[in-house]
Write an enzyme that holds these catalytic residues in place. Structure first.
Site, mmCIF file in Angstrom:
data_model
loop_
_atom_site.group_PDB
_atom_site.id
_atom_site.type_symbol
_atom_site.label_atom_id
_atom_site.label_comp_id
_atom_site.label_asym_id
_atom_site.label_seq_id
_atom_site.Cartn_x
_atom_site.Cartn_y
_atom_site.Cartn_z
ATOM 1 C CB CYS A 2 3.068 84.877 -10.366
ATOM 2 S SG CYS A 2 3.272 83.847 -12.043
ATOM 3 N NE ARG A 28 4.678 85.007 -4.455
ATOM 4 C CZ ARG A 28 3.291 85.146 -3.877
ATOM 5 N NH1 ARG A 28 3.553 85.511 -2.479
ATOM 6 N NH2 ARG A 28 2.487 84.829 -4.386
ATOM 7 C CD1 TRP A 75 6.322 78.874 -10.969
ATOM 8 C CD2 TRP A 75 8.424 79.595 -10.813
ATOM 9 N NE1 TRP A 75 7.385 77.723 -10.852
ATOM 10 C CE2 TRP A 75 8.401 78.193 -10.719
ATOM 11 C CE3 TRP A 75 9.681 80.277 -10.876
ATOM 12 C CZ2 TRP A 75 9.738 77.529 -10.484
ATOM 13 C CZ3 TRP A 75 10.807 79.469 -10.664
ATOM 14 C CH2 TRP A 75 10.926 78.102 -10.490
ATOM 15 C CG ASN A 99 0.158 86.083 -9.240
ATOM 16 O OD1 ASN A 99 0.903 86.500 -10.020
ATOM 17 N ND2 ASN A 99 0.513 86.589 -7.863
ATOM 18 N N GLY A 100 -2.107 82.751 -11.182
ATOM 19 C CA GLY A 100 -2.919 81.619 -11.210
ATOM 20 C C GLY A 100 -3.161 81.083 -12.737
ATOM 21 C CD GLU A 483 3.284 62.382 4.838
ATOM 22 O OE1 GLU A 483 4.352 61.494 4.666
ATOM 23 O OE2 GLU A 483 3.791 63.496 4.784
ATOM 24 C CE LYS A 487 4.717 65.512 7.601
ATOM 25 N NZ LYS A 487 5.340 64.984 6.500
ATOM 26 C CD GLU A 490 7.965 64.014 10.129
ATOM 27 O OE1 GLU A 490 9.179 64.360 9.715
ATOM 28 O OE2 GLU A 490 7.058 64.375 9.708
ATOM 29 C CG HIS A 506 -3.098 39.882 8.591
ATOM 30 N ND1 HIS A 506 -3.443 38.408 8.506
ATOM 31 C CD2 HIS A 506 -3.862 40.357 7.447
ATOM 32 C CE1 HIS A 506 -4.112 38.115 7.288
ATOM 33 N NE2 HIS A 506 -4.371 39.224 6.938
ATOM 34 C CE LYS A 605 12.047 71.076 4.375
ATOM 35 N NZ LYS A 605 10.717 70.497 4.483
#
Ligand code: F6R
Length: 610
Positions: A2, A28, A75, A99-100, A483, A487, A490, A506, A605
């Protein structure tokens, strides 16, 4: 997501300034829009479903003249997109936009109904308008009424309120991860949910912090705490160029996107968790008979989305008790997979355009499997071809390395696991309620975790010259370790490996040498002792341990050189929380090394070739 805009001034341009601001907030994402202006002392409200052009054309027929008003793009979170659910919400003489998420929405709604309130919408924001109206009727002025009303709210929100009976001010309030700022002009003031929205009008801004209320009048702004203590907030002069403006004041898109995670998660779960005792997932069109007969679920994805898939497998098998496989999309077709019409295929993709994921989805569908895509981009190839789609509402992700879309994908998989379990009748109502309650708390815990930014920066400074990193985790912590390593590679071009911590002995243990930094994801109570014993093995060989643990853990500092404490949470949520400092670690090391964080070398992307 929102958007909020407000205006108070001397010339009758409230409507135009608000529409202009709403246009700037369109990025948004939204499904309806509205505004309220005080015209000749009376509240006039216009709301429409769909794009802003609909609101503009409604206003072309009956323009609103006025010097004070508020506007909103919505939204959907509580209640479907409709004119009734669009903001502003009016009760008595008061109009509110917000909002929220109000977490105690159901309780408050029942209490208000018991006191005779009639609701015109399904939204949580309407609750706020009634609470304020009740206080107004007891004789309080607008500011005092807002202050009293918000004492009843649990949740994370930003609101703006105007009132026919108090026509000389806008009152705003904020709590949790929903920004709201004021732009200061000459005899006029502007309110918005981000700085770029007001930059055409003024470059002097005041930023409201959590648990603060602002009273905005033509001649100036007063800020107080929720309790009423005055706050002397310094104004900021904004000197951004247009590209910086798009970054919302952050140095890089990736930083902005890391900080957008509370909102990305709450926007993804919000519309699906409007009730305390059930999940609203009609959009994915799961037939209960099909779900009961499922022989298995197949997840396919690449890179970061594959890591989300690894967490998804754990969630689906643990919650829904359905056998689940997760494959790298690029490998899936080459193993002659055994899918049938009694399998469900879940491709996970931020962009919806990743060639390997599209190829894997087509292959699985050709074998007869029904596909349910998890995707962030509407009208992308994957969403057009899948049988049904679960959209993550993370908003546009500009940084090439994925951050907010990863955490949104994880919560999407969590909701799907719960829906599957409900359709199979294996979740008790109490367990489902607990899961829903915990998911609703997650955005706030993520917000709290963002407070680690400077702590992680100091840790990054210590290890910025390391040539290699190892990341270890077990259970939900293993995909987080993968992950974290991805990151770091990259963004900073530092070599990093992610391993299941039990695998260390191992092979990777051979790498451990004086000072090798080893990040241990240790905020999962069920495997803590095991993971921490790996930390001891690392230190015994001269490695340096950086441990991500739960807040309140007093043991980890005995086994780690650096400790990063995230809020305690159920283990699946702990995976989301532990990922955030690892995103920060990669970001800080990269910026210290001077690499291009938003567009790392050689990466794209959307990977639209195999
Ligand atoms: C890593 C990253 C990539 C993507 C992968 C899949 O930070 O962003 O690994 O996750 O290329 O992309 P999507 O999700 O668009 O299919």
């Amino acid at each position: 997501m929102c958007g909020i805009v407000g205006y108070i001034g001397h010339s009758e341009r409230a409507q135009d300034v608000i529409l202009d601001g709403l246009r700037r907030l369109e990025y948004r994402g939204y499904d309806s829009a509205g505004l309220a202006v005080l015209q000749d002392g009376k509240l006039r409200v216009v709301r429409t479903v769909g794009k802003l052009v609909n609101l503009e054309s409604a206003l072309r027929d009956v323009p609103l003249g006025g010097t004070i008003g508020i506007g909103h793009t919505r939204w959907a979170t509580h209640g479907k997109p409709s004119e009734q659910n669009a903001h502003p919400h009016v009760a008595g003489t008061v109009a509110v936009i917000g909002n929220g998420i109000i977490e105690n929405f159901h309780t408050l709604r029942e209490e208000l109904s018991g006191r005779g309130c009639e609701f015109k919408s399904d939204t949580d924001t309407e609750i706020i308008s009634h609470l304020i109206d009740e206080q107004r009727k007891q004789g309080k002025g607008l500011l005092a009424a807002v202050r009293a009303a918000i004492q009843h709210l649990d949740g994370s929100y930003a609101i703006a309120v105007i009132d026919e009976e108090d026509p000389e001010e806008i009152v705003i309030a904020k709590n949790g991860g929903n920004p709201i700022i004021v732009g200061l002009g000459e005899g006029e003031q502007f309110v918005a949910s981000d700085i770029p929205t007001i930059l055409p009008y003024t470059r002097t801004v005041l930023i409201l912090h959590d648990e603060e209320i602002g009273r905005i009048r033509r001649e100036g702004v007063e800020i107080t705490t929720f309790e009423g203590a005055p706050i002397a907030r310094e104004t900021r002069h904004i000197q951004w160029d247009p590209v910086q403006a798009e970054k919302g004041g952050y140095d890089r898109f990736m930083q902005k996107e890391i900080f957008e995670q509370p909102r990305a998660i709450s926007d993804t779960i919000g519309p699906r968790l409007q009730n305390e005792d059930r999940i609203d997932l009609d959009e994915i069109e799961l037939d209960p008979g099909f779900v009961r007969n499922l022989q298995g679920i197949q997840l396919v994805a690449c890179g970061t989305a594959w890591h989300a898939g690894l967490l998804g497998r754990l969630l689906i098998e643990r919650i829904a008790r359905i056998r689940c496989d997760v494959d790298l999309a690029s490998e899936f077709r080459y193993r002659d997979p055994l899918l049938t019409a009694e399998h469900m295929l879940i491709p996970i993709s931020q962009s919806g355009e990743t060639a390997d994921t599209i190829g894997a989805m087509r292959h699985g569908m050709a074998l007869g499997a029904r596909s349910l895509a998890i995707c962030n981009v509407h009208e992308s190839t994957i969403t057009r071809e899948a049988n049904s789609v679960f959209y993550t509402h993370a908003g546009p992700e500009i940084g090439v390395a994925s951050s907010k879309c990863f955490t949104a994908q994880v919560v999407a998989l969590h909701l799907i696991a719960l829906e599957l379990a409900s359709l199979r009748g294996i979740l008790t109502p109490d367990r489902l309620r607990d899961e829903i309650e915990a998911l609703r708390r997650l955005p706030r815990l993520v917000e709290e975790t963002l407070g680690l930014w400077s702590h992680v920066e100091a840790i990054a400074r210590k290890y910025v010259n390391a040539r290699d990193f190892l990341f270890l985790g077990r259970g939900y912590g293993f995909p987080v370790a993968l992950e974290g390593a991805l990151k770091l590679k990259e963004l900073s071009y530092v070599h990093a490996e992610g391993y299941a911590s039990g695998e260390m002995k191992h092979g990777p243990i051979a790498l451990i040498d004086d000072g090798l930094p080893v990040v241990i994801v240790a905020n999962q109570p069920s495997v803590y002792q095991k993971v921490i014993s790996n930390a001891q093995e690392v230190r015994a060989r001269g490695g340096a341990v950086i441990a991500v643990v739960e807040q309140g853990n007093r043991d980890a500092s005995n086994h780690a050189d650096d400790v990063i404490a995230v809020p305690a949470a159920p283990e699946a949520h702990g995976a989301v929380l532990a990922t955030i400092p690892l995103q920060m670690l990669a970001y800080h090391i990269a910026t210290m090394k001077g690499t291009d964080v938003d567009q790392p070398r050689n990466l794209a992307k959307s990977v639209t070739v195999e």
